[in-house]
Design a protein around this motif. Structure first.
Motif, short mmCIF file in Angstrom:
data_model
loop_
_atom_site.label_atom_id
_atom_site.label_comp_id
_atom_site.label_asym_id
_atom_site.label_seq_id
_atom_site.Cartn_x
_atom_site.Cartn_y
_atom_site.Cartn_z
N GLN A 204 13.39 30.26 -1.10
CA GLN A 204 13.23 29.62 0.21
C GLN A 204 12.87 28.15 0.07
O GLN A 204 12.15 27.59 0.89
N SER A 205 13.42 27.53 -0.97
CA SER A 205 13.36 26.08 -1.09
C SER A 205 14.32 25.44 -0.10
O SER A 205 14.17 24.26 0.24
N ILE A 206 15.31 26.20 0.34
CA ILE A 206 16.19 25.77 1.42
C ILE A 206 16.24 26.88 2.47
O ILE A 206 15.92 28.04 2.19
N GLY A 207 16.65 26.51 3.67
CA GLY A 207 17.01 27.49 4.67
C GLY A 207 18.51 27.74 4.59
O GLY A 207 19.27 26.88 4.15
N TRP A 208 18.96 28.92 4.96
CA TRP A 208 20.38 29.26 4.85
C TRP A 208 20.73 30.24 5.96
O TRP A 208 19.88 30.88 6.55
N ASP B 64 19.44 22.38 4.19
CA ASP B 64 18.59 22.71 5.34
C ASP B 64 17.20 23.11 4.84
O ASP B 64 17.05 23.75 3.80
N ALA B 65 16.20 22.74 5.61
CA ALA B 65 14.82 23.06 5.23
C ALA B 65 14.47 24.49 5.61
O ALA B 65 14.88 24.98 6.67
N GLY B 66 13.71 25.16 4.77
CA GLY B 66 13.22 26.50 5.07
C GLY B 66 11.93 26.46 5.87
O GLY B 66 11.11 25.55 5.71
N LYS B 67 11.75 27.44 6.72
CA LYS B 67 10.59 27.46 7.62
C LYS B 67 9.27 27.52 6.85
O LYS B 67 8.32 26.80 7.18
N LYS B 68 9.19 28.34 5.83
CA LYS B 68 7.93 28.54 5.11
C LYS B 68 7.45 27.23 4.49
O LYS B 68 6.27 26.87 4.60
N MET B 69 8.34 26.50 3.86
CA MET B 69 7.93 25.27 3.20
C MET B 69 7.57 24.19 4.21
O MET B 69 6.57 23.48 4.05
#
Length: 529
Positions: A74-78, A297-302
Motif C-alpha cells: 500500500q505504498s500506492i493506491g490502485w 496514486d497515493a494510498g489511504k493508509k500512508m
C-alpha cells in the motif's frame, strides 16, 4: 534464458584517469559488444548488469512493481481488479532474468580473477571485495522474493566451457544462501579494516566504480550496513538468533572496525550526472506516471498517517489531487473498483510528487541509506533494553529520511510541482510529539517496534520497494486491509513469488527438489511472526 543460459558478457569500458563519476558516466558501452575483458572491466560489468533494478527504470516500475510490491505494501493506491494478487509472469521473469545476468557477469569476473596471478590479485583486491558485496546484496533480494534459488552452481556456463549438461544448476535453500552470504560478508568486513590500495590501482578503481566512486570507505560502510540489514532480517529464526545478536553487537559497538552508513552524505547510491548516458532515471516517469495506469496514486493508509502525524514529508513525497482543493486524499483499498475509478477520474486522489519522484530524471538509485541504518539500530537497541539509544536512533532516522527526500527534490530537473517549503526543526519537533510518532507516548516495546516499522514503511515507500515488502512481512506492521478477490484462488496478497515458468521448463529436474515449497502462501524462512 535460464539460470545457466545467460549470455556471457565480456565487458565494459576503457580505463579512465579521472576519478569523478560525472567524468566517465558517458563511457559505458554495451557490455555485450566488447570482446575482451579484465578484472577492472568485468567489475564494472557486474554493476552495469544490476543498475536497472537500483536506479528507477520503466520496466521495473511499470511491468513489475506497479502490479505487485507497491500495491501489496500500500505504498500506492490502485484500482481493484480480479486476479490482482497473482504476480504477473512478465514482471517476475524480468527480475529473475536480470539477477542471472548479474550473476553471469559475476561468474565471469570470478573466472578472470582466478586466471590472474597472485601479485596482481593482491593489487586489485578491492575489485574482488566490492564485486562480492554487490553480488550478495542482489542475491539476498532474490532470496527475499523466492527463498530457494539456483546460486552456488548457477551462472557457470562460460566457466564450464559451454557444456550445458554440466551447467544445469541445483536450487540452494534460502537459509544456506543467507549463511554463506553472512559468512563471506564478515570475512570481507574484516579484510577491509586494514585494506590498502596502491594509488595507481585506486585511480583505476575510481574510474570503474560508479556506485561509490572508488571510495573504499564507502564500500566498507556498505558491507557492514548490508550485514546489519540481513542479520536483522533473519534475527527471529532459530538458526540465526544467537549469531544475529552477537554480530550486530560487534558491528554497533566497534564503529572504527565495522563502520556503517551514518549520514546522508555516506548513502550508498548510484548518482545521476549526465542524462545522455545509460545511467539515468528517465524511465521513472513512464514507470509510474503513465496516463491511465495509476502507478503513482497515493494510498489511504500512508496519506492518513502522514497527515495525522503532521509529517513534513507529506508535501515533498505527495501532491494533492487536481480537484481536491489542496487536501491530501488517499485511495481506499476497500472500495469497489468502480468507486475507486470515479475518485481517480474526479481528481480527488493525491499522487506522488512528480517533481520529487517520477519526473526527476536525476533520482539516484538507492542501495542503502542512513535512515534505514538508523531504524535498524533503533530496533536492535529496543530489543536489547537500551530505550534511550533506541529513541535517539529512531528520531535520527526520521530526520535523515526527511533530509533525504528534500535533497532528492532539489536534484530534480522538473518543475511540475512548486518547490516545497523546507522542513524546519520546530516542525519536526512538533511531528515527533504527535501521538502517531511519539516514542515517549508508546506504552510497550511492541508499540515502539510498531513506530519503527511505520517509519521504515514511509521511508521505503516506492523507492526501496523490495526492502519495504520484506520488512512488512517480517514485522507484520503496518497492519493493512485489502479487498478480498473472491474471483481468484489467490484472494489476498501472497507472501512470496513463485519460480518463473521458464526456469521450471528448462531446469525442471532441479526444480522438482523445491517444488513443494514453491507456493504463494508459503512464508519465507525468516518470516516467523
Amino acid at each position: 534464458m535460464k539460470s545457466i543460459n545467460i549470455s556471457i558478457l565480456s565487458l565494459c569500458l576503457l580505463l579512465f584517469a579521472a576519478c569523478q563519476k560525472e567524468d566517465f558516466a558517458d563511457a559505458y558501452a554495451d557490455p555485450s559488444k566488447i570482446d575482451e575483458t579484465s578484472i577492472e572491466r568485468q567489475f564494472t560489468g557486474v554493476l552495469v548488469a544490476g543498475q536497472d533494478y537500483i536506479v528507477p527504470t520503466y520496466r521495473n516500475y511499470f511491468v513489475t512493481l506497479r502490479i505487485t510490491l507497491n500495491p501489496w505494501t500500500q505504498s500506492i493506491g490502485w484500482i481493484n481488479t480480479p486476479n490482482q494478487y497473482i504476480p504477473g509472469s512478465s514482471g517476475v521473469e524480468d527480475v529473475w532474468f536480470n539477477y542471472y545476468d548479474v550473476l553471469a557477469q559475476f561468474r565471469e569476473f570470478q573466472k578472470v580473477w582466478n586466471a590472474t596471478d597472485a601479485d596482481r590479485q593482491q593489487k586489485l583486491r578491492i575489485f574482488d571485495l566490492a564485486a562480492r558485496a554487490f553480488m550478495y546484496g542482489e542475491t539476498a533480494r532474490m532470496v527475499d522474493l523466492f527463498e530457494n534459488i539456483p546460486f552456488s552452481q548457477a551462472g557457470l556456463l562460460s566457466t564450464n566451457s559451454g557444456d550445458y549438461t554440466n551447467s544445469y544448476a541445483a536450487f540452494d535453500s534460502g537459509i544456506e544462501i543467507y549463511k554463506f552470504i553472512l559468512d563471506d560478508l564478515k570475512s570481507i568486513a574484516d579484510e577491509m579494516i586494514t585494506l590498502e590500495v596502491e594509488p595507481a590501482f585506486q585511480t583505476t578503481f575510481a574510474a570503474q566504480d560508479f556506485v561509490n566512486n572508488g571510495s573504499v570507505e564507502l564500500w566498507n560502510r556498505y558491507v557492514n550496513s548490508l550485514r546489519l540489514r540481513l542479520l536483522t532480517r533473519v534475527s527471529d529464526h532459530p538458526d540465526f538468533t544467537s549469531r544475529a545478536a552477537s554480530e550486530i553487537a560487534e558491528i554497533l559497538n566497534n564503529p572504527t572496525s565495522y563502520p556503517v552508513v551514518e549520514s546522508n552524505d555516506q548513502n550508498i547510491m548510484i548518482d545521476i550526472y549526465d542524462l545522455d548516458t545509460p545511467i539515468n532515471a528517465k524511465g521513472f516517469q513512464n514507470g509510474i506516471d503513465s496516463d491511465g495506469w495509476d502507478g503513482d496514486d497515493a494510498g489511504k493508509k500512508m496519506i492518513d498517517f502522514l497527515v495525522t502525524s503532521e509529517d513534513p514529508r507529506l508535501r515533498v513525497l505527495f501532491e494533492p489531487g487536481t480537484d481536491a482543493d489542496g487536501v491530501y486524499v488517499g485511495l481506499d483499498p476497500m472500495l469497489t473498483g468502480s468507486e475507486q475509478q470515479e475518485l481517480v477520474n474526479g481528481g480527488e486522489i493525491a499522487r506522488y510528487n512528480r517533481t520529487t519522484m517520477s519526473r526527476n530524471q536525476f533520482f539516484p538509485g538507492v542501495m542503502i541509506n542512513a535512515a534505514e541504518v538508523s531504524f535498524l539500530k533503533a530496533e536492535y537497541y529496543l530489543e536489547n533494553g537500551d530505550d534511550a539509544a533506541a529513541k535517539a536512533a529512531y528520531e535520527t532516522g526520521i530526520r535523515q529520511s526527511i533530509e533525504f527526500y528534500f535533497y532528492v527534490n532539489s536534484l530534480s530537473n522538473d518543475s511540475s510541482v512548486p518547490t516545497p517549503e523546507p522542513a524546519t526543526d520546530e516542525e519536526i519537533m512538533d511531528m515527533l510529539a504527535t501521538e502517531a510518532v511519539s516514542w515517549d507516548a508508546a506504552d510497550s516495546e511492541s508499540e515502539k517496534l510498531a513506530l519503527i516499522a511505520y517509519q521504515k514503511w514511509v521511508h521505503f515507500n516506492i523507492i526501496q520497494p523490495y526492502q519495504n515488502w520484506a520488512e512488512m512481512r517480517r514485522l507484520d506492521t503496518p497492519s493493512l486491509e485489502f479487498w478480498q478477490d473472491n474471483s481468484s484462488n489467490q484472494t489476498l496478497p501472497p507472501v512470496r513469488w513463485t519460480i518463473p515458468g521458464n526456469e521450471i521448463t528448462f531446469n525442471g529436474e532441479n526444480y522438482r527438489a523445491v517444488q513443494s515449497e514453491d507456493e504463494l502462501e508459503n512464508k519465507l524462512f525468516w518470516d516467523v511472526q
